[in-house]
Write a protein that holds these residues in place. Sequence first.
Motif, short mmCIF file in Angstrom:
data_model
loop_
_atom_site.label_atom_id
_atom_site.label_comp_id
_atom_site.label_asym_id
_atom_site.label_seq_id
_atom_site.Cartn_x
_atom_site.Cartn_y
_atom_site.Cartn_z
N LYS A 1 0.82 -1.21 0.00
CA LYS A 1 0.00 0.00 0.00
C LYS A 1 0.86 1.27 0.00
CE LYS A 1 -3.86 -2.17 2.44
NZ LYS A 1 -4.74 -2.12 3.65
N VAL A 2 2.10 1.12 0.40
CA VAL A 2 3.00 2.27 0.45
C VAL A 2 3.69 2.44 -0.90
CG1 VAL A 2 5.02 3.27 1.57
CG2 VAL A 2 3.37 1.94 2.91
N LYS A 3 3.72 3.66 -1.39
CA LYS A 3 4.37 3.94 -2.67
C LYS A 3 5.87 3.73 -2.56
CE LYS A 3 4.66 7.45 -6.29
NZ LYS A 3 4.29 8.84 -6.68
N HIS A 4 6.48 3.09 -3.55
CA HIS A 4 7.90 2.79 -3.55
C HIS A 4 8.60 3.48 -4.72
CE1 HIS A 4 6.64 -0.21 -0.70
NE2 HIS A 4 7.86 -0.70 -0.57
N ILE A 5 9.92 3.63 -4.57
CA ILE A 5 10.76 4.06 -5.68
C ILE A 5 11.84 3.01 -5.90
CG2 ILE A 5 10.42 6.53 -5.23
CD1 ILE A 5 13.33 6.51 -4.09
N GLN A 6 12.43 3.03 -7.09
CA GLN A 6 13.54 2.15 -7.39
C GLN A 6 14.84 2.93 -7.22
OE1 GLN A 6 13.06 -1.21 -8.12
NE2 GLN A 6 10.97 -0.59 -7.51
N ALA A 7 15.80 2.34 -6.52
CA ALA A 7 17.05 3.06 -6.22
C ALA A 7 18.24 2.11 -6.29
CB ALA A 7 16.98 3.71 -4.84
N VAL A 8 19.40 2.69 -6.63
CA VAL A 8 20.68 1.97 -6.56
C VAL A 8 21.60 2.77 -5.64
CG1 VAL A 8 20.49 0.87 -8.82
CG2 VAL A 8 21.52 3.15 -8.63
N PHE A 9 22.42 2.06 -4.86
CA PHE A 9 23.33 2.69 -3.92
C PHE A 9 24.75 2.61 -4.47
CE2 PHE A 9 19.76 1.44 -1.24
CZ PHE A 9 19.56 2.58 -0.47
N THR A 10 25.48 3.71 -4.32
CA THR A 10 26.89 3.75 -4.69
C THR A 10 27.68 4.34 -3.52
OG1 THR A 10 26.77 5.99 -5.64
CG2 THR A 10 26.31 4.13 -7.11
N SER A 11 28.98 4.07 -3.48
CA SER A 11 29.82 4.65 -2.43
C SER A 11 31.28 4.62 -2.86
CB SER A 11 29.65 3.88 -1.12
OG SER A 11 30.47 4.45 -0.10
N LYS A 12 32.02 5.64 -2.44
CA LYS A 12 33.46 5.68 -2.68
C LYS A 12 34.23 5.10 -1.50
CE LYS A 12 33.02 9.86 -5.50
NZ LYS A 12 33.37 11.31 -5.63
N HIS A 13 33.52 4.77 -0.41
CA HIS A 13 34.16 4.21 0.79
C HIS A 13 34.17 2.69 0.68
CE1 HIS A 13 34.11 8.05 3.02
NE2 HIS A 13 33.00 8.26 2.36
N HIS A 14 35.37 2.11 0.81
CA HIS A 14 35.47 0.65 0.67
C HIS A 14 34.74 -0.07 1.79
CE1 HIS A 14 38.69 1.39 3.61
NE2 HIS A 14 38.56 0.12 3.95
N ARG A 15 34.49 0.61 2.92
CA ARG A 15 33.77 0.00 4.03
C ARG A 15 32.26 -0.04 3.79
NH1 ARG A 15 35.49 2.85 9.50
NH2 ARG A 15 33.79 1.50 10.16
N LEU A 16 31.80 0.64 2.78
CA LEU A 16 30.36 0.74 2.54
C LEU A 16 29.98 0.09 1.21
CD1 LEU A 16 29.85 4.46 3.68
CD2 LEU A 16 29.47 2.37 5.01
N LYS A 17 30.46 -1.12 1.00
CA LYS A 17 30.16 -1.84 -0.23
C LYS A 17 28.74 -2.38 -0.17
CE LYS A 17 34.95 -3.21 -1.04
NZ LYS A 17 35.90 -4.35 -1.15
N VAL A 18 27.89 -1.89 -1.06
CA VAL A 18 26.49 -2.28 -1.12
C VAL A 18 26.26 -3.04 -2.42
CG1 VAL A 18 24.12 -1.42 -1.08
CG2 VAL A 18 25.90 -0.21 0.17
N PRO A 19 25.39 -4.07 -2.39
CA PRO A 19 25.13 -4.83 -3.63
C PRO A 19 24.76 -3.91 -4.79
CG PRO A 19 24.10 -5.91 -1.76
CD PRO A 19 24.65 -4.61 -1.24
N ASP A 20 25.34 -4.21 -5.95
CA ASP A 20 25.12 -3.39 -7.14
C ASP A 20 23.82 -3.85 -7.83
OD1 ASP A 20 25.37 -1.65 -9.20
OD2 ASP A 20 26.89 -2.82 -10.28
N SER A 21 22.71 -3.53 -7.19
CA SER A 21 21.41 -3.93 -7.72
C SER A 21 20.36 -2.92 -7.30
CB SER A 21 21.03 -5.32 -7.21
OG SER A 21 21.01 -5.35 -5.79
N GLN A 22 19.19 -2.99 -7.91
CA GLN A 22 18.13 -2.05 -7.60
C GLN A 22 17.36 -2.49 -6.36
OE1 GLN A 22 15.46 -1.01 -10.76
NE2 GLN A 22 17.10 -0.71 -12.26
N PHE A 23 16.94 -1.50 -5.56
CA PHE A 23 16.15 -1.74 -4.37
C PHE A 23 14.81 -1.01 -4.52
CE2 PHE A 23 20.47 -2.33 -3.02
CZ PHE A 23 20.42 -3.39 -2.12
N SER A 24 13.76 -1.62 -4.01
CA SER A 24 12.46 -0.98 -3.95
C SER A 24 12.28 -0.42 -2.54
CB SER A 24 11.35 -2.00 -4.26
OG SER A 24 10.08 -1.38 -4.20
#
Length: 395
Positions: free
Chosen positions: A7-30
């Motif tokens: 019921k809650v409106k979602h957006i599609q997002a990808v996360f990036t980071s230049k910090h090696h400690r903040l490695k996030v999966p390279d995929s889209q999130f709702s």
Amino acid sequence: MDFETEKVKHIQAVFTSKHHRLKVPDSQFSIPVSANRRDLSSLIAHFLEGSGSDNDDGEAERETEFIIRGDLLRSSLESHLANKTVSSEAVIEIEVIERNPPPRLADVFDHKDWVSGVHINTHYILTGSYDSTVRIWTHDGQMKCSAEGHTSPVKDVVWISSDASSSDSGRVLFASASQDQNVHIWSLAESTAEPQVEHLHTCKGHARSVESLAVNPSHDKLCSVSWDKMLKIWSAVPDDVMVDEVESEDQIALKRAKINSNQRRATTRTPLLTLQGHTQPVSTVVWPTGDEVLSAGMDHCIRIWDIVSGVNKSTLNGPKVFHCIHHSHLNSLVASANSDKLVRLWDTRAGESSMVQSALASHQGWVIAVQWAPNREHQLLSGSYDSSLKSVIFK
């Protein structure tokens, strides 16, 4: 936060980071549009925990900040995107950066009068005060020694060489500027049980108070600016290093012995170069590259000087007095502290119509100091007469 609620409106997002400690999966999130910074921080923490990402310094896991379309997320995603006029149907790129921990008071360094200059190297903290004295402190707040020679308030101090290990003489050089119109060059010997300060040279040539100092990248020259509207360039190489190559070894040894004797007296130096162009007192100077110096002051402008030719090759005009400028080697921007309560960011590589990249408004009084973080491209510190010190993260 329930990511499965349809019921809650979602957006599609990808996360990036230049910090090696903040490695996030390279995929889209709702992600729900109602999510805010804390919600996203929890999401990132969940994925980092699942990936087994290490904390290099062994500290507890830090919270994160998020940059979307050049600005930090300070509201819900829905509000942020609406202000940016970004369609919620688009795939949004979100940059992840570390959130700084809140500052804490580590120590207090007591002085007899106003503290007008501070500079830190790997071992010591150098301070200048209105009591006309330069002091050297350890990082844990112990005063190791002092340098007395000025007859008026000290306005600025700067380390010339970073530490004794980088010097063949086993000493560190530093300089001080004063309202007494002089610049002093000192040496700090660390080879003895207690650090010893020696007054090497007095640089004479200014006609009014010397306000600020800057050292060139090769650490062999010094620039001073003054209320006399002048910039002056000085040699920062001690006399005992400046030996003639045609002298014999015995002559060189005798010269060094005389210079290092207890009878040694500070010698007077005259400027290598004088730069004229400011129409009002000059209050601040930086030396970012070998052949380029930037100065600013009461005439509402930043002047860029070519040291090789000795000319003012460019002028950046501002609306108010400049109290301080600082150059970042990470992003090549110049930050300025101004008397209209704003911090401005200048790109000296851009055309004159786009020199000012941003104007940061948060202080309630004159901004008198700015400093780029040495290891963070988008972090800036500013100090103001409103009694606050602020850390700004931008992009």
